[in-house]
Design an enzyme around this catalytic site. Structure first.
Site, PDB file in Angstrom:
ATOM      1  CE  LYS A  47     -36.452   3.479  51.042  1.00 15.00           C
ATOM      2  NZ  LYS A  47     -35.366   3.760  50.088  1.00 15.00           N
ATOM      3  CB  CYS A  64     -51.371  -5.263  46.766  1.00 12.83           C
ATOM      4  SG  CYS A  64     -52.364  -3.826  47.186  1.00 12.83           S
ATOM      5  CB  CYS A  66     -54.906  -0.609  45.473  1.00 13.95           C
ATOM      6  SG  CYS A  66     -55.438  -1.897  46.625  1.00 13.95           S
ATOM      7  CB  CYS A  75     -53.612  -8.670  44.758  1.00 11.19           C
ATOM      8  SG  CYS A  75     -55.316  -8.301  44.309  1.00 11.19           S
ATOM      9  CG  HIS A  79     -57.947  -4.525  43.215  1.00  7.64           C
ATOM     10  ND1 HIS A  79     -57.386  -5.727  43.559  1.00  7.64           N
ATOM     11  CD2 HIS A  79     -58.707  -4.760  42.138  1.00  7.64           C
ATOM     12  CE1 HIS A  79     -57.775  -6.654  42.699  1.00  7.64           C
ATOM     13  NE2 HIS A  79     -58.584  -6.084  41.827  1.00  7.64           N
TER      14      HIS A  79
END
Ligand code: FES
Length: 102
Positions: A47, A64, A66, A75, A79
């Site tokens: 995980k 982020c 995505c 990020c 994306h």
């Protein structure tokens, strides 16, 4: 009129275009349609968990959502490519520090 060599030429071009289209669609399906969101980050872990102390955040921090960022969990704008390739609409989570104290 078409002659034998013309047919071979056009069939070759059509085959090349078809193969390129297939590879493009297959690549998009491989990335966009696998049913998984995480394709590369800490895949050896059961995980992915990230801890960041609030005190370490800047005035605005983009996280982020995505799972494509090279700077995950932050990020990096990847994306935009994902959205273009997959017809998706994901974007970052922006954490904004309030500057007014009233
Ligand atoms: S790179 Fe993933 S949301 Fe921006």
């Amino acid at each position: 009129m078409f002659e034998g060599r013309d047919y071979i030429r056009y069939i070759s071009i059509a085959g090349a275009v078809g193969a390129a289209a297939f590879i493009g669609v297959w690549g998009a399906m491989k990335i966009c349609g696998s049913g998984k969101v995480n394709h590369k980050i800490d895949k050896h872990e059961a995980k992915v968990v990230t801890k960041i102390d609030i005190e370490d955040l800047g005035d605005v921090t983009a996280f982020c959502r995505c799972w494509q960022s090279a700077k995950f969990p932050l990020c990096d704008g990847t994306h935009n490519k994902h959205n273009k390739d997959c017809g998706d609409n994901v974007g970052p989570l922006l954490m904004n520090r309030r500057t007014d104290t009233s």
